[in-house]
Motif scaffolding. Structure first.
Motif: not given
Length: 175
Positions: A157, A119, A155
């Motif tokens: 996910r 990521l 981030r």
């Protein structure tokens, strides 16, 4: 009602609170989600299985991870200053054992199990995880035998919704 009395051993040493054995037994009765925490960077790729993962705040989004100071992965994580918390599904039980050191695989070999992507931070994110929180370290300190590391999430996910892997009573369970 909570039992907050000191044990006979703690009274003899002048310490307060329960001894380590009683604490570990008590914590074994609390169910917790199982995660694989990973890192990659100039200090190399490393990872470990953890249940000591807790949200801290949602603004900025952050979480807390604890790791024993004697762990080989701790030094890499602290030097790289990034990590990814991968929350495992029940289907990833074997992976939890690999990163807990129960398979005989060490270091980079552990990443031959499972499918990984990177990521934003470059830390390995497990493609089958329920969620992957990609983090940069914002604070780290030693508390007794462990590093307490706070990561600001850069981030998230989301993976497929499926049964979660939990650890309770010194065994894995599906929830």
């Amino acid at each position: 009602m909570l039992n907050s009395q000191a044990t006979p051993n703690s009274a003899a040493t002048g310490a307060t609170g329960p001894d380590a054995v009683l604490f570990r037994e008590g914590m074994s009765r609390a169910a917790a989600a199982v995660h694989v925490v990973t890192t990659d960077g100039s200090a190399g790729r490393a990872g470990f299985t953890a249940t000591a993962v807790t949200p801290v705040t949602d603004s900025p989004a952050s979480l807390l991870v604890c790791i024993n100071t004697a762990s080989r992965s701790a030094q890499a994580l602290l030097a790289n200053r990034v990590f990814c918390v991968n929350t495992l599904s029940a289907a990833d039980l074997a992976l939890a054992d690999v990163f807990a050191g129960r398979s005989g695989l060490q270091g980079q070999e552990r990443f031959t199990i499972g499918q990984w992507e990177k990521l934003e931070t470059g830390s390995p994110a497990l493609t089958t995880s329920l969620v992957a929180f990609d983090c940069r370290i914002s604070d780290a300190r030693v508390v007794a035998t462990h590093h307490v590391i706070i990561g600001e999430i850069v981030r998230i996910r989301l993976g497929e919704m499926k049964p979660t892997l939990i650890y309770q009573g010194r065994h894995y369970h599906k929830l």
